[in-house]
Scaffold this active site. Structure first.
Site, PDB file in Angstrom:
ATOM      1  N   SER A   1       5.289  40.547  33.938  1.00 22.36           N
ATOM      2  CA  SER A   1       5.514  40.430  32.532  1.00 22.36           C
ATOM      3  C   SER A   1       5.490  39.078  32.355  1.00 22.36           C
ATOM      4  O   SER A   1       5.651  37.993  33.165  1.00 22.36           O
ATOM      5  CB  SER A   1       6.822  41.071  32.147  1.00 22.36           C
ATOM      6  OG  SER A   1       7.134  42.222  32.558  1.00 22.36           O
TER       7      SER A   1
HETATM    8  N1  SAH Z   1       9.093  43.580  36.070  1.00 21.99           N
HETATM    9  C1  SAH Z   1       7.890  43.707  36.840  1.00 21.99           C
HETATM   10  C2  SAH Z   1       7.040  44.202  35.783  1.00 21.99           C
HETATM   11  C3  SAH Z   1       6.257  45.305  36.428  1.00 21.99           C
HETATM   12  S1  SAH Z   1       5.303  46.342  35.133  1.00 21.99           S
HETATM   13  C4  SAH Z   1       7.515  42.470  37.268  1.00 21.99           C
HETATM   14  O1  SAH Z   1       7.849  41.356  37.097  1.00 21.99           O
HETATM   15  O2  SAH Z   1       6.514  42.545  38.324  1.00 21.99           O
HETATM   16  C5  SAH Z   1       6.066  47.684  35.121  1.00 21.99           C
HETATM   17  C6  SAH Z   1       6.286  48.634  36.563  1.00 21.99           C
HETATM   18  O3  SAH Z   1       6.998  49.734  36.349  1.00 21.99           O
HETATM   19  C7  SAH Z   1       5.084  48.946  37.186  1.00 21.99           C
HETATM   20  O4  SAH Z   1       5.003  48.458  38.348  1.00 21.99           O
HETATM   21  C8  SAH Z   1       5.103  50.570  37.086  1.00 21.99           C
HETATM   22  O5  SAH Z   1       4.555  50.883  38.389  1.00 21.99           O
HETATM   23  C9  SAH Z   1       6.400  50.776  37.011  1.00 21.99           C
HETATM   24  N2  SAH Z   1       6.954  51.992  36.567  1.00 21.99           N
HETATM   25  C10 SAH Z   1       6.146  53.053  35.662  1.00 21.99           C
HETATM   26  N3  SAH Z   1       6.985  54.016  35.344  1.00 21.99           N
HETATM   27  C11 SAH Z   1       7.797  53.950  36.470  1.00 21.99           C
HETATM   28  C12 SAH Z   1       9.117  55.021  36.763  1.00 21.99           C
HETATM   29  N4  SAH Z   1       9.284  56.074  36.147  1.00 21.99           N
HETATM   30  N5  SAH Z   1       9.883  54.588  37.906  1.00 21.99           N
HETATM   31  C13 SAH Z   1       9.671  53.182  38.629  1.00 21.99           C
HETATM   32  N6  SAH Z   1       8.882  52.603  38.362  1.00 21.99           N
HETATM   33  C14 SAH Z   1       7.973  52.825  37.100  1.00 21.99           C
END
Ligand code: SAH
Length: 202
Positions: free
Chosen positions: A52
């Site tokens: 993000s």
């Molecule tokens: N805060 C993270 C942002 C990652 S993007 C960072 O700093 O890198 C959001 C993430 O949510 C993705 O990696 C995606 O795979 C995950 N995601 C989506 N649906 C999910 C679920 N049901 N359970 C766990 N993770 C999930």
């Protein structure tokens, strides 16, 4: 990054600003993108997912009003950057990622950056993490059109939940507060997040 992107846009929580100053964002992205790590945008982290934008990480962290004693559930570990920021703001972070390769990478990143008060698992985050509930706060880094019931159930009375709510890639940041049987909702910035997908990834 902290002055131009965060303070200038209304991030005022001194603990959040301090955490953003100290977590080395370049350690959480690919070496090829390290020179872009502090720019004002999200960046690809593989598997079609993104780290993000710094402002969003700070804004969501600020909305949780953490004081340091809390146990926080995070859904969407990704590369572990938001997890690292949260780990400086609370007692322990329980973070769930559905894609195994990202969860493993976050584990390596968090170990390298020496964040010890973090527990990671690779699972479907829409189910929460019952074993460690209740949580003082819940933060989701992936957007969905509704708030999963498990997150509300696993939030302690008086607790706070922050997530991007909406359909497609158009979301609004919401904060829910649990007061007994009542849920109080507030709405903040319009934003774009990757989708919350039920089920564990391959
Ligand atoms: N805060 C993270 C942002 C990652 S993007 C960072 O700093 O890198 C959001 C993430 O949510 C993705 O990696 C995606 O795979 C995950 N995601 C989506 N649906 C999910 C679920 N049901 N359970 C766990 N993770 C999930």
């Amino acid at each position: 990054m902290v002055e131009d992107q965060l303070v200038a846009r209304g991030i005022t929580d001194a603990r959040v600003l301090d955490a953003m100053l100290h977590v080395p964002r370049h350690m959480f992205v690919d070496a090829a993108l390290a020179s872009h790590a502090y720019q004002d945008s999200s960046l690809p982290i593989g598997e079609g997912q993104t780290i993000s934008q710094p402002y969003m990480v700070a804004k969501m962290s600020q909305l949780l009003n953490l004081e340091g004693h809390e146990r926080v559930l995070e859904i969407g570990t990704g590369c572990g950057y938001q997890t690292a920021v949260l780990s400086r703001l609370c007692r322990r972070v329980y973070s769930i990622e559905r894609i195994p390769s990202l969860s493993e990478r976050a584990r390596r990143n968090l170990r390298a950056a020496r964040h010890a008060n973090v527990m990671l698992t690779c699972a479907d985050g829409t189910l929460g993490w019952k074993e460690y509930a209740p949580f003082d706060a819940v933060l989701a880094a992936a957007g969905g059109s509704e708030v999963p019931d498990a997150w509300i159930h696993q939030l302690r009375d008086g607790g706070v939940l922050v997530m991007p709510l909406g359909s497609g890639s158009s979301h609004v940041l919401i904060r829910l507060r649990k007061r007994g049987a009542e849920i109080i909702e507030e709405r903040f910035d319009a934003c774009t997040f990757v989708p919350l997908i039920a089920g564990r990834g391959a």
